[in-house]
Motif scaffolding. Structure first.
Motif, PDB file in Angstrom:
ATOM      1  N   LYS A 123     -30.814 -26.630 -21.015  1.00 10.36           N
ATOM      2  CA  LYS A 123     -30.251 -26.488 -19.673  1.00 10.36           C
ATOM      3  C   LYS A 123     -28.733 -26.652 -19.701  1.00 10.36           C
ATOM      4  CE  LYS A 123     -33.915 -26.120 -16.895  1.00 10.36           C
ATOM      5  NZ  LYS A 123     -34.099 -25.010 -15.936  1.00 10.36           N
ATOM      6  N   ILE A 124     -28.261 -27.649 -20.448  1.00 10.77           N
ATOM      7  CA  ILE A 124     -26.828 -27.914 -20.521  1.00 10.77           C
ATOM      8  C   ILE A 124     -26.101 -26.773 -21.226  1.00 10.77           C
ATOM      9  CG2 ILE A 124     -25.088 -29.401 -21.582  1.00 10.77           C
ATOM     10  CD1 ILE A 124     -26.959 -31.761 -21.032  1.00 10.77           C
ATOM     11  N   ILE A 125     -26.652 -26.312 -22.345  1.00 15.53           N
ATOM     12  CA  ILE A 125     -26.008 -25.220 -23.093  1.00 15.53           C
ATOM     13  C   ILE A 125     -25.956 -23.951 -22.254  1.00 15.53           C
ATOM     14  CG2 ILE A 125     -26.253 -23.688 -25.091  1.00 15.53           C
ATOM     15  CD1 ILE A 125     -27.424 -26.094 -26.616  1.00 15.53           C
ATOM     16  N   PHE A 184     -11.941 -31.107 -23.408  1.00 12.94           N
ATOM     17  CA  PHE A 184     -11.942 -32.062 -22.296  1.00 12.94           C
ATOM     18  C   PHE A 184     -12.791 -31.539 -21.139  1.00 12.94           C
ATOM     19  CE2 PHE A 184     -10.081 -33.699 -18.328  1.00 12.94           C
ATOM     20  CZ  PHE A 184     -10.159 -35.069 -18.562  1.00 12.94           C
ATOM     21  N   VAL A 185     -12.640 -30.257 -20.809  1.00 18.06           N
ATOM     22  CA  VAL A 185     -13.418 -29.645 -19.734  1.00 18.06           C
ATOM     23  C   VAL A 185     -14.902 -29.630 -20.082  1.00 18.06           C
ATOM     24  CG1 VAL A 185     -13.851 -27.499 -18.481  1.00 18.06           C
ATOM     25  CG2 VAL A 185     -11.503 -28.243 -18.893  1.00 18.06           C
ATOM     26  N   ILE A 186     -15.231 -29.293 -21.327  1.00 18.02           N
ATOM     27  CA  ILE A 186     -16.632 -29.246 -21.760  1.00 18.02           C
ATOM     28  C   ILE A 186     -17.278 -30.619 -21.648  1.00 18.02           C
ATOM     29  CG2 ILE A 186     -18.144 -28.925 -23.767  1.00 18.02           C
ATOM     30  CD1 ILE A 186     -16.305 -26.646 -24.652  1.00 18.02           C
ATOM     31  N   ILE A 187     -16.574 -31.644 -22.125  1.00 19.83           N
ATOM     32  CA  ILE A 187     -17.110 -33.008 -22.083  1.00 19.83           C
ATOM     33  C   ILE A 187     -17.354 -33.443 -20.647  1.00 19.83           C
ATOM     34  CG2 ILE A 187     -16.575 -35.439 -22.526  1.00 19.83           C
ATOM     35  CD1 ILE A 187     -15.136 -34.511 -25.082  1.00 19.83           C
ATOM     36  N   ASN A 188     -16.407 -33.174 -19.760  1.00 21.50           N
ATOM     37  CA  ASN A 188     -16.569 -33.567 -18.361  1.00 21.50           C
ATOM     38  C   ASN A 188     -17.697 -32.794 -17.685  1.00 21.50           C
ATOM     39  OD1 ASN A 188     -14.321 -35.493 -17.090  1.00 21.50           O
ATOM     40  ND2 ASN A 188     -13.410 -34.356 -18.784  1.00 21.50           N
ATOM     41  N   THR A 189     -17.858 -31.523 -18.046  1.00 24.52           N
ATOM     42  CA  THR A 189     -18.959 -30.737 -17.480  1.00 24.52           C
ATOM     43  C   THR A 189     -20.305 -31.286 -17.940  1.00 24.52           C
ATOM     44  OG1 THR A 189     -17.559 -28.753 -17.487  1.00 24.52           O
ATOM     45  CG2 THR A 189     -19.934 -28.428 -17.278  1.00 24.52           C
ATOM     46  N   ILE A 190     -20.410 -31.621 -19.226  1.00 22.60           N
ATOM     47  CA  ILE A 190     -21.662 -32.172 -19.758  1.00 22.60           C
ATOM     48  C   ILE A 190     -21.997 -33.498 -19.090  1.00 22.60           C
ATOM     49  CG2 ILE A 190     -22.754 -33.143 -21.823  1.00 22.60           C
ATOM     50  CD1 ILE A 190     -21.265 -31.039 -23.467  1.00 22.60           C
ATOM     51  N   THR A 191     -20.998 -34.370 -18.928  1.00 12.45           N
ATOM     52  CA  THR A 191     -21.266 -35.666 -18.298  1.00 12.45           C
ATOM     53  C   THR A 191     -21.719 -35.495 -16.844  1.00 12.45           C
ATOM     54  OG1 THR A 191     -18.902 -35.878 -17.749  1.00 12.45           O
ATOM     55  CG2 THR A 191     -19.644 -36.908 -19.775  1.00 12.45           C
ATOM     56  N   ASN A 241     -23.010 -42.901 -10.315  1.00  8.60           N
ATOM     57  CA  ASN A 241     -21.636 -42.575 -10.706  1.00  8.60           C
ATOM     58  C   ASN A 241     -20.691 -43.720 -10.343  1.00  8.60           C
ATOM     59  OD1 ASN A 241     -19.721 -40.545 -11.734  1.00  8.60           O
ATOM     60  ND2 ASN A 241     -18.935 -40.536  -9.653  1.00  8.60           N
ATOM     61  N   ALA A 242     -20.874 -44.292  -9.144  1.00  6.88           N
ATOM     62  CA  ALA A 242     -20.032 -45.416  -8.719  1.00  6.88           C
ATOM     63  C   ALA A 242     -20.220 -46.623  -9.631  1.00  6.88           C
ATOM     64  CB  ALA A 242     -20.359 -45.783  -7.269  1.00  6.88           C
ATOM     65  N   ALA A 243     -21.480 -46.889 -10.010  1.00  6.02           N
ATOM     66  CA  ALA A 243     -21.775 -48.034 -10.882  1.00  6.02           C
ATOM     67  C   ALA A 243     -21.150 -47.848 -12.264  1.00  6.02           C
ATOM     68  CB  ALA A 243     -23.291 -48.217 -11.013  1.00  6.02           C
ATOM     69  N   ILE A 252     -19.558 -43.212 -24.224  1.00  5.92           N
ATOM     70  CA  ILE A 252     -20.449 -42.552 -25.182  1.00  5.92           C
ATOM     71  C   ILE A 252     -21.863 -43.109 -25.050  1.00  5.92           C
ATOM     72  CG2 ILE A 252     -20.966 -42.244 -27.632  1.00  5.92           C
ATOM     73  CD1 ILE A 252     -17.929 -42.213 -28.131  1.00  5.92           C
ATOM     74  N   ALA A 253     -21.980 -44.448 -24.980  1.00  5.91           N
ATOM     75  CA  ALA A 253     -23.294 -45.083 -24.871  1.00  5.91           C
ATOM     76  C   ALA A 253     -24.008 -44.678 -23.585  1.00  5.91           C
ATOM     77  CB  ALA A 253     -23.136 -46.604 -24.934  1.00  5.91           C
ATOM     78  N   VAL A 254     -23.266 -44.629 -22.476  1.00  2.00           N
ATOM     79  CA  VAL A 254     -23.869 -44.296 -21.186  1.00  2.00           C
ATOM     80  C   VAL A 254     -24.439 -42.886 -21.192  1.00  2.00           C
ATOM     81  CG1 VAL A 254     -23.327 -43.762 -18.773  1.00  2.00           C
ATOM     82  CG2 VAL A 254     -22.584 -45.917 -19.761  1.00  2.00           C
ATOM     83  N   TYR A 255     -23.647 -41.926 -21.659  1.00  2.00           N
ATOM     84  CA  TYR A 255     -24.084 -40.535 -21.546  1.00  2.00           C
ATOM     85  C   TYR A 255     -25.097 -40.145 -22.614  1.00  2.00           C
ATOM     86  CZ  TYR A 255     -20.731 -40.254 -17.859  1.00  2.00           C
ATOM     87  OH  TYR A 255     -20.061 -40.481 -16.679  1.00  2.00           O
ATOM     88  N   VAL A 256     -25.053 -40.796 -23.756  1.00  2.00           N
ATOM     89  CA  VAL A 256     -26.143 -40.624 -24.714  1.00  2.00           C
ATOM     90  C   VAL A 256     -27.427 -41.206 -24.133  1.00  2.00           C
ATOM     91  CG1 VAL A 256     -27.035 -41.366 -26.961  1.00  2.00           C
ATOM     92  CG2 VAL A 256     -24.694 -40.538 -26.775  1.00  2.00           C
ATOM     93  N   GLY A 257     -27.280 -42.368 -23.456  1.00  2.00           N
ATOM     94  CA  GLY A 257     -28.430 -42.981 -22.806  1.00  2.00           C
ATOM     95  C   GLY A 257     -29.004 -42.114 -21.697  1.00  2.00           C
ATOM     96  N   LEU A 258     -28.152 -41.470 -20.916  1.00  2.00           N
ATOM     97  CA  LEU A 258     -28.623 -40.573 -19.854  1.00  2.00           C
ATOM     98  C   LEU A 258     -29.379 -39.380 -20.444  1.00  2.00           C
ATOM     99  CD1 LEU A 258     -25.566 -40.486 -17.413  1.00  2.00           C
ATOM    100  CD2 LEU A 258     -27.776 -41.583 -17.010  1.00  2.00           C
ATOM    101  N   PHE A 259     -28.858 -38.842 -21.531  1.00  3.66           N
ATOM    102  CA  PHE A 259     -29.509 -37.707 -22.183  1.00  3.66           C
ATOM    103  C   PHE A 259     -30.889 -38.104 -22.720  1.00  3.66           C
ATOM    104  CE2 PHE A 259     -30.348 -35.328 -26.126  1.00  3.66           C
ATOM    105  CZ  PHE A 259     -30.434 -34.046 -25.607  1.00  3.66           C
TER     106      PHE A 259
END
Length: 267
Positions: free
Chosen positions: A91-93, A145-152, A186-188, A247-254
């Motif tokens: 989905k992300i790709i 930078f844009v790719i990373i922000n889009t993925i997050t 997102n706020a947290a 890194i930990a947060v977004y790997v965890g979300l994935f």
């Protein structure tokens, strides 16, 4: 996962084709207004068309994931012999591919518009400027930078949709609560990042070529008082604790989204 990506692209090809065609027609319509409307107004409208294009793609990407969660389309996807991580990854790709196409389309029409309004000489001057002051490494860094922000962003959205789908068993109200979860999550994340950076201000710094001739005293870029990344005449400074946390947060979300799809979604 390759087959999933092909399936996604094929399924959305006609829809996005229509969106791109509308954007192209709107831009061509603006070209016909050159000499009749104010030039700055035409440029503004062209920027709005590009914004509309990206926003529409984002909405359709979100809707595509929602269909997997709430409609019959999910029965086919979730019964395939693939893991939840591969489903999320595909989905992300796929979303990144459509955003990339939108970026190329916007750049093409933007270049044509500038050429029509200001002449080919302006294009040559801009090309010369970027060649002199901005090298390929800077451009690639910006794209990354844009790719990373889009993925997050997509990971936050997908996790929010999935967790509310699991918690509320697909009830209609869960779609609205998914948005609430997204805002709260997102706020947290931002709040915890702020606290970590305040407690652990240590940074790693490096000096890219494009900053070596900078003579300013202040920050070129600083996102908040406790910023993850700052840019000034001493170079680019990245907070170590904040970087590890992100890194930990977004790997965890994935991984978390993949786990919920594998183990908690009722087909």
């Amino acid at each position: 996962m390759r087959n999933l990506i092909k399936y996604e692209l094929k399924g959305d090809f006609k829809l996005f084709g229509i969106v791109f065609a509308i954007a192209a027609l709107l831009n061509v319509g603006l070209f016909s207004r050159i000499g009749k409307w104010d030039e700055q107004l035409i440029i503004l409208f062209s920027g709005m068309v590009s914004s509309f294009l990206f926003l529409t793609i984002l909405i359709f990407v979100i809707k595509s994931f929602e269909k997997e969660m709430y409609e019959d389309r999910g029965y086919l996807t979730f019964t395939l012999p693939v893991s939840g991580r591969k489903i999320v990854g595909s989905k992300i790709i796929t979303a990144l591919i459509w955003f990339a196409v939108a970026g190329i389309v916007s750049l093409i029409f933007g270049r044509i518009l500038i050429g029509l309004i200001y002449g080919q000489s302006s294009i040559n001057e801009l090309t010369a400027y970027f060649s002199t002051y901005i090298n390929i490494k800077v451009i690639l860094s910006g794209i990354l930078f844009v790719i990373i922000n889009t993925i997050t962003l997509l990971l936050l959205i997908y996790f929010s949709i999935t967790i509310t789908r699991v918690a509320l068993k697909g009830k209609r109200v869960s779609k609205f609560l998914g948005f609430v979860v997204f805002i709260a999550l997102n706020a947290a994340i931002v709040y915890i990042q702020y606290k970590l950076i305040h407690l652990f201000p240590q940074t790693v710094s490096f000096m890219p070529e494009f900053l070596q001739n900078f003579r300013g005293d202040g920050d070129i870029m600083k996102l908040g008082e406790e910023a993850l990344i700052t840019m000034n005449n001493s170079g680019i400074n990245i907070n170590i604790a904040g970087l590890i946390y992100n890194i930990a947060v977004y790997v965890g979300l994935f991984l978390g989204t993949g786990y919920l799809i594998d183990n908690k979604i009722d087909i």
